[in-house]
Design an enzyme around this catalytic site. Structure first.
Site, PDB file in Angstrom:
ATOM      1  N   ASN A  74      45.977  43.184  58.343  1.00  0.00           N
ATOM      2  CA  ASN A  74      45.817  42.391  57.121  1.00  0.00           C
ATOM      3  C   ASN A  74      46.692  41.149  57.286  1.00  0.00           C
ATOM      4  OD1 ASN A  74      45.740  41.317  54.589  1.00  0.00           O
ATOM      5  ND2 ASN A  74      46.378  43.171  53.507  1.00  0.00           N
ATOM      6  N   ARG A  91      41.063  43.150  57.713  1.00  0.00           N
ATOM      7  CA  ARG A  91      40.731  42.792  56.335  1.00  0.00           C
ATOM      8  C   ARG A  91      40.397  41.301  56.309  1.00  0.00           C
ATOM      9  NH1 ARG A  91      44.565  41.144  51.454  1.00  0.00           N
ATOM     10  NH2 ARG A  91      42.964  41.095  49.859  1.00  0.00           N
ATOM     11  N   HIS A 126      39.197  42.583  45.787  1.00  0.00           N
ATOM     12  CA  HIS A 126      39.734  43.956  45.765  1.00  0.00           C
ATOM     13  C   HIS A 126      38.637  44.980  46.054  1.00  0.00           C
ATOM     14  CE1 HIS A 126      43.001  42.628  42.651  1.00  0.00           C
ATOM     15  NE2 HIS A 126      43.521  42.622  43.868  1.00  0.00           N
ATOM     16  N   HIS A 145      41.950  48.261  38.640  1.00  0.00           N
ATOM     17  CA  HIS A 145      42.922  48.018  39.714  1.00  0.00           C
ATOM     18  C   HIS A 145      43.978  47.088  39.130  1.00  0.00           C
ATOM     19  CE1 HIS A 145      44.087  47.073  44.021  1.00  0.00           C
ATOM     20  NE2 HIS A 145      44.656  46.091  43.350  1.00  0.00           N
ATOM     21  N   LEU A 146      45.104  47.670  38.737  1.00  0.00           N
ATOM     22  CA  LEU A 146      46.124  46.895  38.018  1.00  0.00           C
ATOM     23  C   LEU A 146      47.370  46.758  38.899  1.00  0.00           C
ATOM     24  CD1 LEU A 146      45.794  48.627  34.501  1.00  0.00           C
ATOM     25  CD2 LEU A 146      44.431  46.747  35.463  1.00  0.00           C
ATOM     26  N   GLY A 147      47.428  45.658  39.610  1.00  0.00           N
ATOM     27  CA  GLY A 147      48.603  45.345  40.429  1.00  0.00           C
ATOM     28  C   GLY A 147      49.041  43.945  40.075  1.00  0.00           C
ATOM     29  N   ASN A 148      49.775  43.330  40.956  1.00  0.00           N
ATOM     30  CA  ASN A 148      50.175  41.954  40.724  1.00  0.00           C
ATOM     31  C   ASN A 148      48.926  41.076  40.578  1.00  0.00           C
ATOM     32  OD1 ASN A 148      52.176  40.121  40.340  1.00  0.00           O
ATOM     33  ND2 ASN A 148      52.186  39.525  42.497  1.00  0.00           N
ATOM     34  N   GLY A 149      47.962  41.301  41.465  1.00  0.00           N
ATOM     35  CA  GLY A 149      46.588  40.828  41.232  1.00  0.00           C
ATOM     36  C   GLY A 149      45.866  41.988  40.567  1.00  0.00           C
ATOM     37  N   ARG A 186      48.888  34.962  37.297  1.00  0.00           N
ATOM     38  CA  ARG A 186      47.595  34.276  37.108  1.00  0.00           C
ATOM     39  C   ARG A 186      47.099  34.450  35.682  1.00  0.00           C
ATOM     40  NH1 ARG A 186      44.628  37.009  42.132  1.00  0.00           N
ATOM     41  NH2 ARG A 186      46.648  37.385  43.076  1.00  0.00           N
ATOM     42  N   ARG A 201      57.973  46.572  36.189  1.00  0.00           N
ATOM     43  CA  ARG A 201      59.154  47.420  35.982  1.00  0.00           C
ATOM     44  C   ARG A 201      60.106  46.738  34.999  1.00  0.00           C
ATOM     45  NH1 ARG A 201      59.024  48.704  42.277  1.00  0.00           N
ATOM     46  NH2 ARG A 201      58.219  46.600  42.122  1.00  0.00           N
ATOM     47  N   GLU A 241      48.988  52.882  38.730  1.00  0.00           N
ATOM     48  CA  GLU A 241      49.456  54.186  39.210  1.00  0.00           C
ATOM     49  C   GLU A 241      50.800  54.586  38.611  1.00  0.00           C
ATOM     50  OE1 GLU A 241      49.440  54.115  43.553  1.00  0.00           O
ATOM     51  OE2 GLU A 241      47.500  53.111  43.507  1.00  0.00           O
ATOM     52  N   ASN A 242      51.599  53.577  38.218  1.00  0.00           N
ATOM     53  CA  ASN A 242      52.995  53.877  37.867  1.00  0.00           C
ATOM     54  C   ASN A 242      53.393  53.680  36.419  1.00  0.00           C
ATOM     55  OD1 ASN A 242      54.199  54.517  40.537  1.00  0.00           O
ATOM     56  ND2 ASN A 242      53.405  52.485  41.019  1.00  0.00           N
ATOM     57  N   GLU A 248      43.904  51.069  50.595  1.00  0.00           N
ATOM     58  CA  GLU A 248      42.976  50.094  51.187  1.00  0.00           C
ATOM     59  C   GLU A 248      42.919  50.224  52.713  1.00  0.00           C
ATOM     60  OE1 GLU A 248      42.950  46.209  48.679  1.00  0.00           O
ATOM     61  OE2 GLU A 248      44.770  47.259  48.145  1.00  0.00           O
TER      62      GLU A 248
HETATM   63  P1  AMP Z   1      50.662  45.892  43.608  1.00  0.00           P
HETATM   64  O1  AMP Z   1      50.202  44.471  43.572  1.00  0.00           O
HETATM   65  O2  AMP Z   1      49.553  46.880  43.573  1.00  0.00           O
HETATM   66  O3  AMP Z   1      51.674  46.158  44.695  1.00  0.00           O
HETATM   67  O4  AMP Z   1      51.477  46.139  42.232  1.00  0.00           O
HETATM   68  C1  AMP Z   1      52.609  45.393  41.891  1.00  0.00           C
HETATM   69  C2  AMP Z   1      52.959  45.688  40.442  1.00  0.00           C
HETATM   70  O5  AMP Z   1      53.107  47.102  40.275  1.00  0.00           O
HETATM   71  C3  AMP Z   1      54.253  45.057  39.972  1.00  0.00           C
HETATM   72  O6  AMP Z   1      54.092  44.529  38.666  1.00  0.00           O
HETATM   73  C4  AMP Z   1      55.220  46.222  39.949  1.00  0.00           C
HETATM   74  O7  AMP Z   1      56.178  46.088  38.976  1.00  0.00           O
HETATM   75  C5  AMP Z   1      54.317  47.379  39.628  1.00  0.00           C
HETATM   76  N1  AMP Z   1      54.914  48.585  40.192  1.00  0.00           N
HETATM   77  C6  AMP Z   1      55.001  48.942  41.452  1.00  0.00           C
HETATM   78  N2  AMP Z   1      55.669  50.113  41.600  1.00  0.00           N
HETATM   79  C7  AMP Z   1      56.017  50.480  40.381  1.00  0.00           C
HETATM   80  C8  AMP Z   1      56.750  51.569  39.855  1.00  0.00           C
HETATM   81  N3  AMP Z   1      57.245  52.523  40.648  1.00  0.00           N
HETATM   82  N4  AMP Z   1      56.900  51.628  38.520  1.00  0.00           N
HETATM   83  C9  AMP Z   1      56.380  50.670  37.709  1.00  0.00           C
HETATM   84  N5  AMP Z   1      55.686  49.599  38.174  1.00  0.00           N
HETATM   85  C10 AMP Z   1      55.526  49.504  39.470  1.00  0.00           C
END
Ligand code: AMP
Length: 405
Positions: A7, A91, A180, A208-212, A241, A286, A335-336, A385
């Protein structure tokens, strides 16, 4: 079979060596700060602690040379020689309308990915650099391109077209592509396997809830809509974003802030989202979760707006599929962050969703978080992924009659 998953970003190169039979990783790492001072490789060999290895990496070719050295020599080695790598899975972010599945890389594929550079100027050129650097050291090893957009190519016209003059689509390919894809594909399928449901007869919404962040509607195994669009800027409110916005804001903001379109797009990409809403407090959930629990106004505003947007997409996609059987949460936040899932699910009563609060407090594994009598099953499904790229790479070799054991 041993698969090297790559990647490649503009200044980083993530890699994972995976055994396709056990689907377990043997080694993984990230070449960081390529082309910048103080570059290093963070590396983990299965069974050993993570180490940071200083390495002079002025370009991606040097990074690949370092990866090869790490994988084959000294204490870090997991291969006796490079010939043990059977295939490389790359990727690639944008496959445009050319690619609806993973493909074996040849000159024609490289030409098409290059042509798509203008649709993904930050990503495709970096992906190509990775492909070419690997081709130099692994001349006879098959390489497969796995596209972020491919899974969404099944969207019908009414979902992917914007309400703009049709010739803008015909001439300039302006449409929704979605991103994604490997995650949405992995999570929707894994959820059905985990829940003993027939993938081809189930309506799944993946958050899919991450930074993106993006949501997709997967009906009977096919994506029919997704929240990201022509670029990964559309859709949900994300880390930095903006997501969906009235396009007229762009001109207005440019005038008021004395900047140009590029300047506004930069604000929408890098200074907006939960970071912008929390007045620059944080893009990291967090921190925002702590702020929300402490009733800090910026964090509360950002978390509520984030969840509200996810909630609206779930409602829209339940409508688009004429119902929903399974809602999945995945990626860093999905997930978290149990409070995000709770804030969303507590407003899905009209769909018959009931959250199991005890189950919702757990993390780290495939888990049903709705009660047994909930009309829709809600599950947390950790995404993977790299594993999806491995599976799609193996499938591609199989289809092309190149599968070796
Ligand atoms: P990703 O882009 O999938 O890596 O997700 C990043 C986001 O997930 C950030 O906003 C992090 O704060 C949140 N995140 C990652 N690990 C944790 C965790 N253990 N507890 C709470 N939020 C988390």
């Amino acid at each position: 079979m041993k698969i090297l998953v790559i990647n490649c970003g503009s200044s980083s190169l993530k890699f994972q060596l995976i055994d396709s039979v056990t689907e377990d990783w043997l080694a993984k790492g990230n070449c960081e700060r390529i082309g910048i001072d103080n570059s290093f490789v963070s590396y983990t060999k299965k069974g050993s602690d993570k180490v940071n290895i200083d390495a002079d990496m002025p370009d991606h070719n040097k990074a690949i040379e370092k990866v090869v050295e790490i994988l084959t020599t000294g204490d870090t080695a997991v291969l006796s020689s490079l010939s043990e790598i059977d295939v490389v899975g790359h990727r690639v972010v944008h496959g445009g309308e050319y690619f609806n599945e993973a493909v074996l890389i040849d000159d024609d594929v490289i030409a098409k990915i290059t042509e798509l550079n203008e649709l993904a100027p930050l990503h495709n050129p970096a992906n190509l650099i990775g492909i070419k650097a690997l081709q130099k050291v692994l001349k006879d090893t098959p390489m497969v391109a796995v596209f972020d957009t491919a899974f969404h190519q099944t969207m019908p016209e009414e979902a992917y077209l914007y309400g703009i003059p049709y010739d803008m689509y015909v001439k300039h390919h302006i449409r929704k592509y979605g991103f994604h894809g490997t995650s949405h594909s992995f999570v929707s399928r894994t959820a059905c396997e985990f829940l003993n449901k027939d993938y081809d007869k189930t309506k799944v919404i993946v958050c899919h809830l991450g930074n993106g962040a993006s949501v997709s509607a997967v009906k009977n195994g096919k994506c029919i809509d997704t929240s990201m669009g022509f670029t990964p800027l559309e859709g949900l409110i994300m880390g930095t974003r903006s997501g969906d916005i009235d396009p007229a804001v762009i001109e207005f903001m440019a005038q008021k802030e004395n900047t140009d379109v590029k300047g506004v797009i930069n604000i929408l990409n890098k200074k907006s989202g939960v970071f912008g809403l929390s007045e620059g407090f944080s893009s990291d959930f967090r921190d925002l979760e702590d702020g929300y629990n402490a009733n800090k106004p910026g964090s509360t505003r950002a978390v509520k707006a984030f969840c509200y947007k996810v909630l609206k997409y779930i409602g829209a996609y339940a409508a688009a599929m004429n119902g929903v059987d399974v809602i999945c949460f995945t990626a860093g936040i999905g997930e978290n962050t149990s409070i995000v899932r709770k804030l969303i699910c507590d407003n899905l009563g009209y769909l018959g969703v009931t959250l199991d609060e005890e189950a919702n407090s757990k993390r780290g594994f495939n888990n049903v978080i709705s009660t047994p009598d909930s009309k829709v099953t809600v599950a947390v499904i950790p995404t993977n992924e790299e594993l999806e790229i491995t599976r799609l790479t193996v499938n591609c070799l199989e289809k092309n009659g190149k599968l070796c054991k």
